[in-house]
Design an enzyme around this catalytic site. Sequence first.
Site, short mmCIF file in Angstrom:
data_model
loop_
_atom_site.label_atom_id
_atom_site.label_comp_id
_atom_site.label_asym_id
_atom_site.label_seq_id
_atom_site.Cartn_x
_atom_site.Cartn_y
_atom_site.Cartn_z
CE LYS A 24 45.91 20.19 58.02
NZ LYS A 24 47.07 19.73 58.80
CB CYS A 49 17.91 35.82 24.60
SG CYS A 49 18.28 34.53 25.81
N GLY A 153 28.16 38.36 41.65
CA GLY A 153 27.38 39.53 41.32
C GLY A 153 26.85 39.57 39.90
CB CYS A 154 26.95 37.19 37.09
SG CYS A 154 26.44 37.08 35.37
CG HIS A 160 27.00 39.00 30.08
ND1 HIS A 160 26.36 38.11 30.91
CD2 HIS A 160 27.11 40.16 30.79
CE1 HIS A 160 26.07 38.69 32.05
NE2 HIS A 160 26.53 39.95 32.02
CD GLU A 176 48.18 45.07 37.57
OE1 GLU A 176 48.33 45.10 36.33
OE2 GLU A 176 47.54 44.18 38.15
CG HIS A 275 45.01 44.56 34.81
ND1 HIS A 275 45.35 44.40 36.14
CD2 HIS A 275 43.73 45.03 34.80
CE1 HIS A 275 44.32 44.76 36.89
NE2 HIS A 275 43.33 45.13 36.10
CG MET A 310 38.42 38.44 50.24
SD MET A 310 40.04 38.05 50.94
CE MET A 310 40.73 37.03 49.61
CD GLU A 314 40.29 37.79 55.25
OE1 GLU A 314 40.53 36.57 55.18
OE2 GLU A 314 39.52 38.28 56.11
#
EC number: 2.7.7.12
Length: 341
Positions: A24, A49, A153-154, A160, A176, A275, A310, A314
Amino acid sequence: TEHQHVRYNPLRDDWVLVSAHRVKRPWQGQLEKPPPEDVPRWDPKNPLCPGATRANGEVNPKYEGTFVFPNDFPALQPDAPEPDDNDHPLFRAAPARGVCKVMCFHPWSDLTLPLMSLPEIRAVIDAWAELATELGAFYPWVQIFENKGAMMGCSNPHPHCQVWASSFLPNEASLEDRSQRQHLSQHGMPMLLEYAEQEACRKERLVVDNADWLVVVPYWATWPYETLLLPRRHVCRLQDLSDSERDSLASIMQRLLIKYDNLFEVSFPYSMGWHGAPTGSYLEEDCRHWQLHAHYYPPLLRSATVRKFMVGYEMLAQAQRDLTPEQAAERLRSLPEVHYK
């Protein structure tokens, strides 16, 4: 929804601070530029392309479906030399070898995954599984990931993804692996299989589902509209999916990504990745503790122009989010599944 609290992420063995009331607060910070709407369908100067010339001088074939080629600027190479030995444990290095590939989803630059047909998305899934099998025969980790949008960051608007195979288990994979192994040992059931069953029953964080898959905003989500894509049955790797599961995966991906675009009526930016159980020498080991899943990490928070940063707390303390996962899931769940375009 009004009082801050922390939530545990069992997959990463860490915590996230949930401070829903902070959404808020007034915003006078950076505003992002919406992605361009006028991307040409084919541009001979675009190195992704069909028929275009890439930076290394190679000419792309005039492909009509998916197209995979070696990354011209790879972060990992298969023949990197051994690092020098060091004389102190605080200055350690280890070998890092691998292969990096780029995969174009479609010959048209103005077509993103949510705008592609189900057969076209299924072709992407099949190509993912083929690469995971091919590279996984030699490397212990194959990371399939898509950075969508300049905000993530593309460097090229053509649809792709990238596939990096490494001679080592990266940090997130190791985390993990350890947490899922421990959960199976303590509870007798793969963590994310049990989690999917719980979320399917509770429904408060469910976004979309079908007979084989479900998408949730995880209980421990960090990014505002982060989602976790999970199979309903126990499956370790992408290449283990049946034909029918690949079809239903194409469907649920399309439904999720349409909702993402519809949220702020913009081509929704995100980083996503698969993953699954490690490969290479791990193919001979017991990996029952693993459950295949895909993470989606979108940065947008309030609108197409206001993102979650972040930074500060963070980076120096722990992750923090500005609305509850339940609020995010309810908003995504309520959106139509017909694309706003």
